[in-house]
Design a protein around this motif. Structure first.
Motif, PDB file in Angstrom:
ATOM      1  N   TRP A   1      71.923 -11.230  26.133  1.00  0.00           N
ATOM      2  CA  TRP A   1      70.774 -11.577  26.974  1.00  0.00           C
ATOM      3  C   TRP A   1      70.733 -10.780  28.279  1.00  0.00           C
ATOM      4  O   TRP A   1      69.756 -10.829  28.999  1.00  0.00           O
ATOM      5  CB  TRP A   1      70.695 -13.088  27.219  1.00  0.00           C
ATOM      6  CG  TRP A   1      71.624 -13.670  28.253  1.00  0.00           C
ATOM      7  CD1 TRP A   1      72.539 -12.993  29.012  1.00  0.00           C
ATOM      8  CD2 TRP A   1      71.685 -15.029  28.666  1.00  0.00           C
ATOM      9  NE1 TRP A   1      73.182 -13.852  29.848  1.00  0.00           N
ATOM     10  CE2 TRP A   1      72.675 -15.122  29.661  1.00  0.00           C
ATOM     11  CE3 TRP A   1      71.000 -16.183  28.298  1.00  0.00           C
ATOM     12  CZ2 TRP A   1      72.997 -16.314  30.294  1.00  0.00           C
ATOM     13  CZ3 TRP A   1      71.318 -17.363  28.928  1.00  0.00           C
ATOM     14  CH2 TRP A   1      72.314 -17.437  29.908  1.00  0.00           C
ATOM     15  N   GLU A   2      71.819 -10.092  28.606  1.00  0.00           N
ATOM     16  CA  GLU A   2      71.806  -9.309  29.844  1.00  0.00           C
ATOM     17  C   GLU A   2      70.957  -8.050  29.733  1.00  0.00           C
ATOM     18  O   GLU A   2      70.860  -7.282  30.679  1.00  0.00           O
ATOM     19  CB  GLU A   2      73.237  -8.926  30.234  1.00  0.00           C
ATOM     20  CG  GLU A   2      74.062 -10.122  30.648  1.00  0.00           C
ATOM     21  CD  GLU A   2      75.375  -9.727  31.289  1.00  0.00           C
ATOM     22  OE1 GLU A   2      75.822 -10.454  32.181  1.00  0.00           O
ATOM     23  OE2 GLU A   2      75.948  -8.692  30.904  1.00  0.00           O
ATOM     24  N   TYR A   3      70.359  -7.829  28.553  1.00  0.00           N
ATOM     25  CA  TYR A   3      69.636  -6.575  28.331  1.00  0.00           C
ATOM     26  C   TYR A   3      68.179  -6.794  27.929  1.00  0.00           C
ATOM     27  O   TYR A   3      67.470  -5.846  27.618  1.00  0.00           O
ATOM     28  CB  TYR A   3      70.367  -5.758  27.254  1.00  0.00           C
ATOM     29  CG  TYR A   3      71.811  -5.495  27.648  1.00  0.00           C
ATOM     30  CD1 TYR A   3      72.143  -4.407  28.447  1.00  0.00           C
ATOM     31  CD2 TYR A   3      72.821  -6.378  27.278  1.00  0.00           C
ATOM     32  CE1 TYR A   3      73.461  -4.187  28.841  1.00  0.00           C
ATOM     33  CE2 TYR A   3      74.135  -6.161  27.664  1.00  0.00           C
ATOM     34  CZ  TYR A   3      74.444  -5.072  28.455  1.00  0.00           C
ATOM     35  OH  TYR A   3      75.741  -4.858  28.859  1.00  0.00           O
ATOM     36  N   VAL A   4      67.759  -8.044  27.863  1.00  0.00           N
ATOM     37  CA  VAL A   4      66.376  -8.353  27.473  1.00  0.00           C
ATOM     38  C   VAL A   4      65.832  -9.481  28.350  1.00  0.00           C
ATOM     39  O   VAL A   4      66.523  -9.966  29.240  1.00  0.00           O
ATOM     40  CB  VAL A   4      66.282  -8.749  25.970  1.00  0.00           C
ATOM     41  CG1 VAL A   4      66.517  -7.537  25.080  1.00  0.00           C
ATOM     42  CG2 VAL A   4      67.262  -9.860  25.632  1.00  0.00           C
ATOM     43  N   LEU A   5      64.594  -9.880  28.061  1.00  0.00           N
ATOM     44  CA  LEU A   5      63.952 -10.885  28.908  1.00  0.00           C
ATOM     45  C   LEU A   5      64.210 -12.312  28.429  1.00  0.00           C
ATOM     46  O   LEU A   5      64.028 -13.257  29.180  1.00  0.00           O
ATOM     47  CB  LEU A   5      62.440 -10.649  28.944  1.00  0.00           C
ATOM     48  CG  LEU A   5      62.007  -9.336  29.600  1.00  0.00           C
ATOM     49  CD1 LEU A   5      60.568  -9.009  29.219  1.00  0.00           C
ATOM     50  CD2 LEU A   5      62.151  -9.410  31.106  1.00  0.00           C
ATOM     51  N   ASP A   6      64.580 -12.431  27.151  1.00  0.00           N
ATOM     52  CA  ASP A   6      64.671 -13.788  26.625  1.00  0.00           C
ATOM     53  C   ASP A   6      66.097 -14.314  26.640  1.00  0.00           C
ATOM     54  O   ASP A   6      67.067 -13.565  26.703  1.00  0.00           O
ATOM     55  CB  ASP A   6      64.070 -13.921  25.226  1.00  0.00           C
ATOM     56  CG  ASP A   6      64.318 -12.711  24.344  1.00  0.00           C
ATOM     57  OD1 ASP A   6      64.983 -11.772  24.810  1.00  0.00           O
ATOM     58  OD2 ASP A   6      63.873 -12.720  23.199  1.00  0.00           O
ATOM     59  N   SER A   7      66.194 -15.629  26.556  1.00  0.00           N
ATOM     60  CA  SER A   7      67.496 -16.284  26.546  1.00  0.00           C
ATOM     61  C   SER A   7      67.884 -16.582  25.086  1.00  0.00           C
ATOM     62  O   SER A   7      68.334 -15.688  24.388  1.00  0.00           O
ATOM     63  CB  SER A   7      67.409 -17.564  27.394  1.00  0.00           C
ATOM     64  OG  SER A   7      68.525 -18.368  27.183  1.00  0.00           O
ATOM     65  N   SER A   8      67.660 -17.777  24.621  1.00  0.00           N
ATOM     66  CA  SER A   8      67.995 -18.085  23.220  1.00  0.00           C
ATOM     67  C   SER A   8      67.088 -17.287  22.298  1.00  0.00           C
ATOM     68  O   SER A   8      65.882 -17.209  22.520  1.00  0.00           O
ATOM     69  CB  SER A   8      67.798 -19.575  22.956  1.00  0.00           C
ATOM     70  OG  SER A   8      68.731 -20.309  23.717  1.00  0.00           O
ATOM     71  N   ARG A   9      67.666 -16.717  21.282  1.00  0.00           N
ATOM     72  CA  ARG A   9      66.839 -15.897  20.393  1.00  0.00           C
ATOM     73  C   ARG A   9      67.554 -15.590  19.078  1.00  0.00           C
ATOM     74  O   ARG A   9      68.747 -15.791  18.943  1.00  0.00           O
ATOM     75  CB  ARG A   9      66.456 -14.594  21.080  1.00  0.00           C
ATOM     76  CG  ARG A   9      67.643 -13.705  21.348  1.00  0.00           C
ATOM     77  CD  ARG A   9      67.173 -12.455  22.049  1.00  0.00           C
ATOM     78  NE  ARG A   9      68.269 -11.595  22.386  1.00  0.00           N
ATOM     79  CZ  ARG A   9      68.760 -10.661  21.574  1.00  0.00           C
ATOM     80  NH1 ARG A   9      68.254 -10.496  20.367  1.00  0.00           N
ATOM     81  NH2 ARG A   9      69.763  -9.910  21.955  1.00  0.00           N
ATOM     82  N   ARG A  10      66.756 -15.063  18.160  1.00  0.00           N
ATOM     83  CA  ARG A  10      67.256 -14.668  16.847  1.00  0.00           C
ATOM     84  C   ARG A  10      68.216 -13.484  16.995  1.00  0.00           C
ATOM     85  O   ARG A  10      68.053 -12.656  17.893  1.00  0.00           O
ATOM     86  CB  ARG A  10      66.052 -14.263  15.989  1.00  0.00           C
ATOM     87  CG  ARG A  10      66.338 -14.113  14.516  1.00  0.00           C
ATOM     88  CD  ARG A  10      65.007 -14.001  13.785  1.00  0.00           C
ATOM     89  NE  ARG A  10      65.170 -13.750  12.370  1.00  0.00           N
ATOM     90  CZ  ARG A  10      65.411 -14.708  11.479  1.00  0.00           C
ATOM     91  NH1 ARG A  10      65.521 -15.949  11.854  1.00  0.00           N
ATOM     92  NH2 ARG A  10      65.516 -14.403  10.194  1.00  0.00           N
ATOM     93  N   ALA A  11      69.149 -13.385  16.076  1.00  0.00           N
ATOM     94  CA  ALA A  11      70.128 -12.288  16.115  1.00  0.00           C
ATOM     95  C   ALA A  11      69.535 -11.064  15.422  1.00  0.00           C
ATOM     96  O   ALA A  11      69.678 -10.875  14.213  1.00  0.00           O
ATOM     97  CB  ALA A  11      71.408 -12.731  15.435  1.00  0.00           C
ATOM     98  N   ARG A  12      68.859 -10.239  16.217  1.00  0.00           N
ATOM     99  CA  ARG A  12      68.099  -9.124  15.627  1.00  0.00           C
ATOM    100  C   ARG A  12      68.975  -7.967  15.177  1.00  0.00           C
ATOM    101  O   ARG A  12      68.521  -7.092  14.439  1.00  0.00           O
ATOM    102  CB  ARG A  12      67.051  -8.631  16.628  1.00  0.00           C
ATOM    103  CG  ARG A  12      66.089  -9.721  17.043  1.00  0.00           C
ATOM    104  CD  ARG A  12      64.917  -9.198  17.856  1.00  0.00           C
ATOM    105  NE  ARG A  12      64.123 -10.326  18.260  1.00  0.00           N
ATOM    106  CZ  ARG A  12      64.124 -10.855  19.496  1.00  0.00           C
ATOM    107  NH1 ARG A  12      64.853 -10.305  20.452  1.00  0.00           N
ATOM    108  NH2 ARG A  12      63.396 -11.901  19.767  1.00  0.00           N
ATOM    109  N   GLY A  13      70.215  -7.931  15.673  1.00  0.00           N
ATOM    110  CA  GLY A  13      71.081  -6.801  15.320  1.00  0.00           C
ATOM    111  C   GLY A  13      71.412  -6.728  13.837  1.00  0.00           C
ATOM    112  O   GLY A  13      71.655  -5.645  13.306  1.00  0.00           O
ATOM    113  N   PHE A  14      71.409  -7.863  13.152  1.00  0.00           N
ATOM    114  CA  PHE A  14      71.824  -7.860  11.742  1.00  0.00           C
ATOM    115  C   PHE A  14      70.860  -7.056  10.862  1.00  0.00           C
ATOM    116  O   PHE A  14      71.280  -6.298  10.000  1.00  0.00           O
ATOM    117  CB  PHE A  14      71.928  -9.294  11.203  1.00  0.00           C
ATOM    118  CG  PHE A  14      73.001 -10.121  11.868  1.00  0.00           C
ATOM    119  CD1 PHE A  14      74.282  -9.616  12.054  1.00  0.00           C
ATOM    120  CD2 PHE A  14      72.726 -11.409  12.314  1.00  0.00           C
ATOM    121  CE1 PHE A  14      75.286 -10.383  12.657  1.00  0.00           C
ATOM    122  CE2 PHE A  14      73.720 -12.187  12.911  1.00  0.00           C
ATOM    123  CZ  PHE A  14      74.999 -11.673  13.090  1.00  0.00           C
ATOM    124  N   VAL A  15      69.560  -7.242  11.078  1.00  0.00           N
ATOM    125  CA  VAL A  15      68.611  -6.508  10.214  1.00  0.00           C
ATOM    126  C   VAL A  15      68.653  -5.014  10.529  1.00  0.00           C
ATOM    127  O   VAL A  15      68.477  -4.176   9.638  1.00  0.00           O
ATOM    128  CB  VAL A  15      67.160  -7.030  10.340  1.00  0.00           C
ATOM    129  CG1 VAL A  15      67.022  -8.403   9.747  1.00  0.00           C
ATOM    130  CG2 VAL A  15      66.645  -6.995  11.761  1.00  0.00           C
TER     131      VAL A  15
END
Ligand code: PLP
Length: 456
Positions: free
Chosen positions: A325-339
């Motif tokens: 989260w230190e690199y984007v605007l959102d807090s809780s979120r989907r784990a986009r790195g896997f796809v």
């Protein structure tokens, strides 16, 4: 979940041949499923089956091979599988203690992305929802840096009484970049717009006279015009900024930045690596499912300083691990790195290059097929994956109206789907070839559908 997987597979298997557009609009589905929430629950499997049945008429085959609207990628098989796994895992990707795996995925694929996109290997990176919020991150970091250099802490003090910032964009700036400026208090209309040339490229020769070296300055250019695919001249813009004492250069490369993955196309992005921040999408040209963007920033400390600054004892952060989260605007979120891992690992470097080059080759093929027909004009230089088509009626009448009619006929027939636009005052059909599964046969079917609709 097994039933959902079966239903998902049925949908995917039918993508190639289903009517590309939707059979109903939202109202048809709301009429079917809407109304007050029932008091009693329903059997989970029945719910999933009902969804597959009742939402289906409103689904668009946008992940299929003959969808050419907006700039929409499909879903590579490995990415689709990874997305289903991501759903099953349901990791919250914000903090390391919440998912070391989600942190690791970003740490693995971030450097791959930087490498493919020709960006500095030591740039920091994050995975926002898409390029729009990726650019908002880049602009936020730019705001932090240029104001910091004149002694203003924008994170702490906001913009109340802050020194003025000069914001410069091209005339053809994407509308979402202006929205990012709007969110950041920089104003969507208070920008200086530099004129563009006939392809939509910012005219770098007009930049020096617009620049005020006494002001903190943010300049945003684009790699890949959403209509023509044209690129702003990054090298010339970076040259113009070289002597500026306090400027930040951001590149919005939602799809165009992927040109860097191809030796054939790399010349189009020459100079983008000289910028300070970059945004692109994985859900467009990397063909992962929605949603997944990418942002990179040259200065990691600035990147982190401008982003999520929530600190609390219970968050259990420690300096040794990555908190996404230190690199984007959102807090809780989907784990986009896997796809992204699945897409890149299944394609490899060569596969990414081939996919990008194939889409561009297919765009040229479509432009050639259409452009050879009487009364059909290709309005742009097809340098990438975008094609603008304008069609004159047989009697030589209103080409704007006729082009729109042809587009609607093609949409209604359902063989392919493409949207419309206005380019320099001329109505056009707008075609974006961004899908991994599109073949030459799909392009020829699409050309035939357009020419049939135009009576050629
Ligand atoms: C140049 C450009 N910037 C930004 C965006 C917004 O991307 P997203 O909606 O994925 O955030 C697009 C979308 O087409 C685009 O083409």
């Amino acid at each position: 979940m097994r039933r959902a997987a079966e239903l998902g597979l049925e949908f995917l298997a039918g993508l190639d041949e289903r009517h590309v557009g939707a059979a109903t609009d939202d109202a048809g589905i709301v009429a079917q499923l809407g109304g007050p929430l029932p008091d009693e629950g329903a059997d989970p499997e029945a719910v999933v089956e009902q969804m597959a049945r009742d939402f289906d008429p409103g689904l668009i085959a946008s992940a299929g091979p003959r969808y050419f609207g907006f700039v929409i990628g499909g879903q590579l098989p490995a990415a689709a599988g990874a997305d289903w796994l991501t759903g099953a895992w349901s990791q919250n990707a914000n903090l390391h203690p919440l998912s070391p795996a989600a942190a690791a995925a970003e740490l693995v694929v971030g450097p791959w992305m930087l490498d493919l996109l020709g960006l500095p290997a030591d740039a920091s990176f994050g995975f926002p929802t898409g390029a729009a919020l990726g650019s908002t991150v880049g602009l936020a970091v730019g705001r932090h840096v240029v104001l910091g250099r004149v002694g203003w802490d924008v994170e702490a003090r906001g913009l109340f009484g802050a020194p003025e910032i000069q914001v410069i964009v091209g005339e053809e700036v994407h509308s979402t970049l202006l929205t990012g400026l709007q969110y950041l208090g920089l104003g969507r209309e208070r920008v200086t717009r530099i004129p563009s040339d006939e392809q939509g490229r910012l005219r770098a020769d007009a930049l020096p006279s617009a620049l005020d070296a006494s002001l903190p300055t943010i300049v945003a250019i684009q790699a890949g015009n959403v209509n023509t695919g044209a690129f702003d001249p990054a090298d010339a813009v970076a040259d113009a900024l070289a002597a500026h004492p306090n400027a930040w250069l951001h590149v919005d490369g939602a799809f165009g930045l992927w040109a860097a993955a191809s030796p054939e196309l790399r010349h189009l992005v020459a100079g983008v690596e000289r910028a300070d921040s970059w945004a692109t999408d994985a859900h467009k040209w990397l063909n992962v499912g929605y949603d997944c963007g990418f942002v990179a920033v040259r200065d990691e400390a600035a990147h982190r300083a401008a982003m999520m600054s929530a600190k609390a004892a219970y968050l259990m952060q420690d300096a040794a691990h990555r908190d996404n989260w230190e690199y984007v605007l959102d807090s809780s979120r989907r784990a986009r790195g896997f796809v992204v891992y699945a897409a890149l690992r299944s394609l490899g470097r060569n596969g990414v290059r081939e996919m990008i080059e194939r889409c561009c080759r297919l765009a040229r093929r479509l432009a050639e097929r259409l452009g050879a027909a009487p009364g059909v004009e290709i309005l742009n230089d097809v340098v990438l994956n975008q094609v603008l088509v304008r069609i004159t009626p047989p009697d030589g009448g209103d080409a704007d109206a006729f082009t729109r009619q042809v587009m609607t006929r093609v949409q209604d027939e359902g063989e392919a789907w493409m949207g419309g636009t206005t380019w320099h005052g001329l109505g056009a059909i707008r075609i974006s070839v961004s899908n991994w599964s599109t073949t030459e046969a799909d392009i020829d079917r699409t050309a035939a559908a357009i020419l049939r609709a135009a009576g050629r």
